[in-house]
Design an enzyme around this catalytic site. Structure first.
Site, PDB file in Angstrom:
ATOM      1  N   HIS A  32      36.477 -39.236  29.612  1.00  0.00           N
ATOM      2  CA  HIS A  32      36.573 -37.916  30.273  1.00  0.00           C
ATOM      3  C   HIS A  32      37.418 -36.935  29.457  1.00  0.00           C
ATOM      4  O   HIS A  32      38.011 -36.017  30.010  1.00  0.00           O
ATOM      5  CB  HIS A  32      37.111 -38.053  31.708  1.00  0.00           C
ATOM      6  CG  HIS A  32      36.123 -38.707  32.618  1.00  0.00           C
ATOM      7  ND1 HIS A  32      35.226 -38.001  33.394  1.00  0.00           N
ATOM      8  CD2 HIS A  32      35.861 -40.013  32.847  1.00  0.00           C
ATOM      9  CE1 HIS A  32      34.462 -38.860  34.074  1.00  0.00           C
ATOM     10  NE2 HIS A  32      34.828 -40.088  33.765  1.00  0.00           N
ATOM     11  N   SER A 124      22.231 -45.354  28.787  1.00  0.00           N
ATOM     12  CA  SER A 124      20.784 -45.480  28.582  1.00  0.00           C
ATOM     13  C   SER A 124      20.158 -44.083  28.601  1.00  0.00           C
ATOM     14  O   SER A 124      19.131 -43.841  27.973  1.00  0.00           O
ATOM     15  CB  SER A 124      20.172 -46.362  29.664  1.00  0.00           C
ATOM     16  OG  SER A 124      20.493 -45.866  30.939  1.00  0.00           O
ATOM     17  N   GLU A 157      20.441 -32.734  30.007  1.00  0.00           N
ATOM     18  CA  GLU A 157      21.156 -33.393  31.108  1.00  0.00           C
ATOM     19  C   GLU A 157      21.781 -32.354  32.039  1.00  0.00           C
ATOM     20  O   GLU A 157      21.725 -32.471  33.253  1.00  0.00           O
ATOM     21  CB  GLU A 157      22.201 -34.351  30.540  1.00  0.00           C
ATOM     22  CG  GLU A 157      22.623 -35.364  31.542  1.00  0.00           C
ATOM     23  CD  GLU A 157      22.879 -36.748  30.940  1.00  0.00           C
ATOM     24  OE1 GLU A 157      23.626 -37.471  31.573  1.00  0.00           O
ATOM     25  OE2 GLU A 157      22.354 -37.084  29.876  1.00  0.00           O
ATOM     26  N   ASP A 169      28.068 -39.003  24.482  1.00  0.00           N
ATOM     27  CA  ASP A 169      27.014 -40.024  24.531  1.00  0.00           C
ATOM     28  C   ASP A 169      25.904 -39.723  23.540  1.00  0.00           C
ATOM     29  O   ASP A 169      25.443 -40.605  22.802  1.00  0.00           O
ATOM     30  CB  ASP A 169      26.425 -40.104  25.950  1.00  0.00           C
ATOM     31  CG  ASP A 169      27.473 -40.438  26.978  1.00  0.00           C
ATOM     32  OD1 ASP A 169      28.601 -40.793  26.578  1.00  0.00           O
ATOM     33  OD2 ASP A 169      27.179 -40.340  28.181  1.00  0.00           O
TER      34      ASP A 169
HETATM   35  C1  GLA Z   1      29.653 -39.826  30.740  1.00  0.00           C
HETATM   36  C2  GLA Z   1      29.347 -38.495  30.060  1.00  0.00           C
HETATM   37  C3  GLA Z   1      30.165 -38.312  28.787  1.00  0.00           C
HETATM   38  C4  GLA Z   1      31.649 -38.565  29.038  1.00  0.00           C
HETATM   39  C5  GLA Z   1      31.852 -39.872  29.808  1.00  0.00           C
HETATM   40  C6  GLA Z   1      33.268 -40.064  30.228  1.00  0.00           C
HETATM   41  O1  GLA Z   1      29.217 -40.886  29.951  1.00  0.00           O
HETATM   42  O2  GLA Z   1      27.966 -38.388  29.754  1.00  0.00           O
HETATM   43  O3  GLA Z   1      29.958 -37.019  28.264  1.00  0.00           O
HETATM   44  O4  GLA Z   1      32.239 -37.499  29.699  1.00  0.00           O
HETATM   45  O5  GLA Z   1      31.042 -39.946  30.972  1.00  0.00           O
HETATM   46  O6  GLA Z   1      34.087 -40.197  29.130  1.00  0.00           O
END
Ligand code: GLA
Length: 386
Positions: A32, A124, A157, A169
């Site tokens: 986060h 995923s 997203e 991600d």
């Molecule tokens: C999800 C979000 C990421 C990141 C994490 C927490 O995976 O897609 O962007 O914020 O939570 O670190």
């Protein structure tokens, strides 16, 4: 147009032009922090989604078959709307963003299969978004670079799925490298590959197999709480509205105005950022014991200060503390369920798993599952014909 059509694509006879592999990711530390101008230390993993593509000669008709869900999504590129079924919006969101950016898509068929566990905090979703964008970019020669694909996946997203995710991600999935983790500065987008050889230790993921409904709303709430907290602090001190421009002292001075929740969210972000930089330093020098301690501290922060853990994750992290063979453990990803990541001595894996499974089942009546993983290559072309 969103339809379930049985047998529309005969998998056995699927002749394709291009095959792409797109991995999930783990995050060693820095949770986060990506959407809070911070640092993260993720890696792509050796579990991926495989996507096969062919141009089908049509101007706008696309079919996307998921073997796992055993259904086909049919899309008319001239009219891309949000869908209703889980995975559809990831696909539709990517197609929409690609059209907005390039206007270069044409009809295609795609089939995909995956071994990335869904809803487990190993992204995923980014694997799917980035694999699709990467494949179509290649199939139609659209000329997008890797960063454009990463950002496009994130926008998909935001706009179609509704999760206001950060960049980690998609970045990890696209940029991953074998045996390396990546220290990413989410403000400047500068990053560094850090060799990650931890033998005789390995990365073991324990999957709680719980997915709390709170995940998306809880995620967006946390994002709001930290950014509104930041605004209070930056306004008060007349500094740029970024977590990189505030200090712990400033947060402490605003404690009353922030209130308990925002205070904990904001202080967590600064503390976690510090931990990521320290952890990267330990990893560079292969100081795995110190590295592991930071993972436990990170989990504590996610559980108590940022409140994105859940009883099942906390239980597994606590359970691991009694094992000297485990150097560190923490939840991974957005939280509210999914996996814990454990740095464990390879010879202890079986004993630890047996004991953890038994204790977990006794406590929650849920089967624990697990997989071992290593930092792996990001999104790649496996085959290209013609
Ligand atoms: C999800 C979000 C990421 C990141 C994490 C927490 O995976 O897609 O962007 O914020 O939570 O670190």
């Amino acid at each position: 147009m969103e339809k379930k059509i049985e047998g529309d694509l005969d998998v056995a006879k699927f002749v394709y032009d291009l095959e792409v592999s797109s991995p999930g990711r783990i995050n060693l530390i820095g949770e986060h922090t990506d959407y809070n101008d911070g640092f993260v230390l993720p890696a792509a993993i050796d579990k991926s989604i495989t996507m096969r593509f062919r141009a089908n000669g049509s101007i706008t008709r696309c079919t996307i078959k998921s073997r796992g869900f055993d259904s086909v999504l049919v899309v008319d590129l001239a009219k891309i709307d949000k869908g209703t079924e889980g995975w559809h919006n990831y696909v539709l969101g990517v197609l929409n963003e690609m059209q907005l950016l390039t206007q270069g898509l044409k009809g295609f068929d795609c089939e995909m299969e995956t071994n990335v566990p869904a809803g487990s905090g190993v992204s995923s979703s980014a694997a799917l978004e980035c694999g699709l964008a990467f494949g179509l970019n290649e199939l139609f020669g659209l000329g997008l670079d890797r960063w454009q694909i990463i950002k496009l996946g994130q926008r998909a997203e935001h706009n179609f799925v509704g999760a206001q995710c950060g960049i980690m991600d998609q970045f990890a999935s696209v940029m991953g490298r074998n045996n390396h983790s990546m220290l990413l500065d989410c403000q400047s987008l500068d990053f560094e590959y850090i060799p990650t050889h931890i033998d005789p230790y390995v990365i073991l993921m324990l999957n709680t197999n719980v997915k709390h409904n709170l995940a998306t709303s809880g995620y967006n709430d946390r994002r709001e709480e930290s950014s509104s907290g930041l605004k209070i602090i930056s306004d008060r001190f007349g500094v740029p509205n970024s977590f990189r421009d505030i200090t712990m002292d400033m947060i402490n001075e605003c404690k009353e105005e922030l209130g308990d929740v925002r205070y904990r969210r904001c202080s967590y972000v600064l503390e976690e950022n510090k931990r990521v930089l320290k952890a990267a330093q330990h990893l560079r020098k292969n100081r795995l014991v110190d590295f592991g301690k930071l993972l436990y501290q990170s989990h504590e922060g996610q559980s108590k200060r940022y409140e994105v853990s859940c009883p099942e994750l906390d239980f597994l992290v606590d359970f691991s503390r009694d094992w000297k063979e485990v150097l560190g453990a923490r939840m991974v990803g957005g939280g509210f369920g999914g996996c814990t990541l454990n740095i464990i001595h390879k010879e202890a894996i079986d004993d630890f798993m047996n004991a953890a499974s038994e204790a977990y089942k006794k406590k929650f009546s849920i089967e624990l599952s697990s997989f071992q993983t290593v930092p792996s290559e990001g999104t790649t072309i496996i085959k290209k014909h013609g």
